[in-house]
Enzyme design. Sequence first.
Site, PDB file in Angstrom:
ATOM      1  N   ASP A 131      11.733  14.203  10.145  1.00 52.06           N
ATOM      2  CA  ASP A 131      11.171  13.971   8.807  1.00 52.06           C
ATOM      3  C   ASP A 131       9.663  14.164   8.817  1.00 52.06           C
ATOM      4  O   ASP A 131       8.919  13.343   8.290  1.00 52.06           O
ATOM      5  CB  ASP A 131      11.541  12.571   8.311  1.00 52.06           C
ATOM      6  CG  ASP A 131      11.320  12.412   6.801  1.00 52.06           C
ATOM      7  OD1 ASP A 131      11.106  13.447   6.129  1.00 52.06           O
ATOM      8  OD2 ASP A 131      11.359  11.269   6.303  1.00 52.06           O
ATOM      9  N   GLY A 141      11.842   1.153   2.897  1.00 50.15           N
ATOM     10  CA  GLY A 141      11.026  -0.042   2.965  1.00 50.15           C
ATOM     11  C   GLY A 141       9.682   0.130   2.292  1.00 50.15           C
ATOM     12  O   GLY A 141       9.306   1.216   1.860  1.00 50.15           O
ATOM     13  N   GLY A 143       8.634   3.549   0.357  1.00 52.78           N
ATOM     14  CA  GLY A 143       9.526   4.657   0.696  1.00 52.78           C
ATOM     15  C   GLY A 143      10.962   4.288   0.416  1.00 52.78           C
ATOM     16  O   GLY A 143      11.261   3.234  -0.161  1.00 52.78           O
ATOM     17  N   GLY A 144      11.870   5.169   0.852  1.00 53.89           N
ATOM     18  CA  GLY A 144      13.280   4.950   0.581  1.00 53.89           C
ATOM     19  C   GLY A 144      13.864   3.760   1.313  1.00 53.89           C
ATOM     20  O   GLY A 144      14.787   3.109   0.833  1.00 53.89           O
ATOM     21  N   ILE A 148       0.821  -1.221   0.000  1.00 59.25           N
ATOM     22  CA  ILE A 148       0.000   0.000   0.000  1.00 59.25           C
ATOM     23  C   ILE A 148       0.852   1.268   0.000  1.00 59.25           C
ATOM     24  O   ILE A 148       0.335   2.376   0.062  1.00 59.25           O
ATOM     25  CB  ILE A 148      -0.952   0.027   1.215  1.00 59.25           C
ATOM     26  CG1 ILE A 148      -0.174  -0.099   2.528  1.00 59.25           C
ATOM     27  CG2 ILE A 148      -2.004  -1.058   1.087  1.00 59.25           C
ATOM     28  CD1 ILE A 148      -1.041   0.041   3.772  1.00 59.25           C
ATOM     29  N   GLY A 149       2.161   1.106  -0.060  1.00 60.10           N
ATOM     30  CA  GLY A 149       3.039   2.282  -0.090  1.00 60.10           C
ATOM     31  C   GLY A 149       4.489   1.859  -0.120  1.00 60.10           C
ATOM     32  O   GLY A 149       4.845   0.750   0.277  1.00 60.10           O
ATOM     33  N   LYS A 160       5.638  -2.611   7.849  1.00 57.27           N
ATOM     34  CA  LYS A 160       6.719  -1.997   7.056  1.00 57.27           C
ATOM     35  C   LYS A 160       7.882  -2.973   6.969  1.00 57.27           C
ATOM     36  O   LYS A 160       8.535  -3.272   7.958  1.00 57.27           O
ATOM     37  CB  LYS A 160       7.190  -0.675   7.663  1.00 57.27           C
ATOM     38  CG  LYS A 160       8.270  -0.004   6.785  1.00 57.27           C
ATOM     39  CD  LYS A 160       8.488   1.442   7.144  1.00 57.27           C
ATOM     40  CE  LYS A 160       9.371   1.610   8.347  1.00 57.27           C
ATOM     41  NZ  LYS A 160       9.759   3.012   8.571  1.00 57.27           N
TER      42      LYS A 160
END
Length: 783
Positions: A619, A503, A500-501, A497-498, A519
């Site tokens: 972040d 994971g 990132g850098g 569902i997503g 994750k």
Amino acid sequence: MLTSLREIALQKNNLTNVIPESLGNLRNLALLYLSENNLSGHIPSSLGNLTKLNILWLSRNQLSGSIPSELGELKSLVELTLYANELTGTIPSAISNITYLKRLYLSRNHLTGQLPENICASQSLTDLVMFENNFFGDIPRSLKNCSSLQVLFLALNQISGNLSEGFGVYPNLSYIDLSYNKFYGELSTKWGQCYKLTNFVINNNNVSGSLPPELGKAIQLGRIQLSSNQLSGRIPISFGSLTSLLYLDLHNNKFSGNVPPEIGKLSQLQILSLSGNDLSGPIPEQIGECAQLRKLDLSQNVLTGSIPSEIGNLNVLETLDLSQNMLVGDIPQNLGSLKSFENMNLSHNNISGSIPKSFSTCFSLLSVDISYNQLEGPLPNISAFQKAPFDALRNNKALCGNVVGLNSCNSSLRNKANKSKTERIIVLIVLPVLATIFLLTISIGIFLIIRPRTRRTDQPGSSTLPENLFAIWSFDGKFAYENIIEATENFHPNHCIGEGGCGSVFQAQLPNGQVFAVKKLHATESGVQGTAKGFENEIRALTEIRHRSIVKLHGYCSHPRHSFLVYEFFEGGSLLHTLSEDEKAMEFEWIKRINAVKDVANALSYMHHNCSPPIVHRDISSKNILLNSDYEAHISDFGTAKLLRPNSSNWSSFAGTYGYAPPELAYTMEVTEKCDVYSFGVVALEVMMGKHPGDLISSLEISSSSSASNNMMLQDVLDPRLPLPVQQELGQVVLVAKLALSCINSNPKLRLPMQEVITQLSAKGLPLKSIPPSITLGQLNGS
């Protein structure tokens, strides 16, 4: 008369009148903070008696007159801040006598004359910030050998001199802005030896010659802005090494040759402006690899060939300007599928064919100009085309539509209707047959899948899942691990569902109905799990904090094959996702947005002020804020979080998301709570505007009070997908905007602590009678 007093901190109040001469009696004073008040009159010469003074802040007042030469007696002074006043006259040469002076801020005054020749004679100066004055003459010779220099900001003056002779090598320099002056000469190859350089801005001067390829060695560069000069030659391919580059602006020069394909290596690039040059050849398809690109301007060149379809892969692209070139071929179909696309100018080319049907659902598009091409066929049925002025559509082959000046599309619509009728007949015959075959196949498949699982469930000794699996995480880790692997089908992409850098995030629904977000960390080529430090950071941070607006960590697994963390699942997805989809954004009403901002503020205040040691997230961005079904916000992704331990170094390498990270990280890597405060301000503005504020942030801080940005009305920047706020909403929206602007102050010391943000947000908002009907951003920002 308090002669033992060492510190006076009265900044950011409503003090009026003049600074009393009697302050000169406080011989032991080390810190004097009087900035952001309404003080007027002259700076008292008696302040020269404060020989133990380390820091003097008088910025953002209404002080007038000249800078007293007596300040040169402050031998212990480290920082002198006088910016944003009404000071006149020249800088007294005695300032050069301050042996330990590191930071000198005199910007936004009416100072004139030449900069003191020995301004850096002591070799201690790190920050020289003097933009928006009336200085003239050459650069002081002492600056050429000022190896301590870290920030040099002289923009918006009348300073001249030969660039190739006036500057040296600065091993610690991170920020230089010489824009809007009268510099000439060529760029030295020595700039490439400034290895800490992050901002290189010399636009609107008279610089000539070529761009030195050696500049590609300054690999920390985040911004190169050299527009409106006389630069020529080719754009160096060595720029492909600048993988941290966010902003490359070379427009209005005399560059020639091709656009280097190496630009595709700039994975962080957000703005690329090469307009008004003599660039030729095709647009390199590698530009489509610049995944963060928001603005692409290649207009007013002599580029040939077709528009690469790879540009349609730039999912965050907002502005595309390819006008006044020699481009041919069709408009790529996937351009109309861009979700953030707002402005498109393809005019004055030789583009042919029809406008792709994908544009009929490109509702984000605000303005188009496709004039002077060979386009034909109907205009897409969206307002950007239907409400476009005729001048933006004129001189094409055969465009049609309900726009004054264009022919009607009635005849072509009749042909289309006949074709549609034939297609409907085919569908009515073929579809039932295909549906029957499909349902039969699915039924057989379900039967085969269910049958073995039913047998296993009936086996003796099998146990049912507990009501809350992760309540026994530490007692039966293997049991939990196997259920996660099964629920995600061994982390199959269908459950992703997503990404990132560090994971990918998967949705895991367990047999007992519980749903979690998992994750999974990326693995390196050697099989060793990457970002191990971030994995440990996140576990350490989330096991030490408990807050309703911080994502809950249920458990984690560190395994040679899979390392992952298990969180509570939020069906609303990320804040970024919600704001980027029109339907979701329109459901995200003003009160819900205000409450989401409060949720984030509460979580940060808890981390900064209620945790020991304090925790800095580092972040905060819209992609790391998750929403539940009620639009309540929760902070996630603590992989870069840092504990601020007392009596230890809090310096670190860069972490965060460009566009949300504070400007001071360009020249210092010291981590403080004010880093999160800045990021919060950007996110709060993003929530109110419905999109990332982009260049609006820097223009508000750098521009004068009469600039277009400061004169922009608040109602013009609010998310246009929602009706303007009314009644009680209005006061809170204005309050959120005002606090957000305060939080993005370029000086971290002037940003509100999150505790104060919470205190103000807890009020009911500004009373309606105190809000002007057309309040500007400048008024909210105190400009």
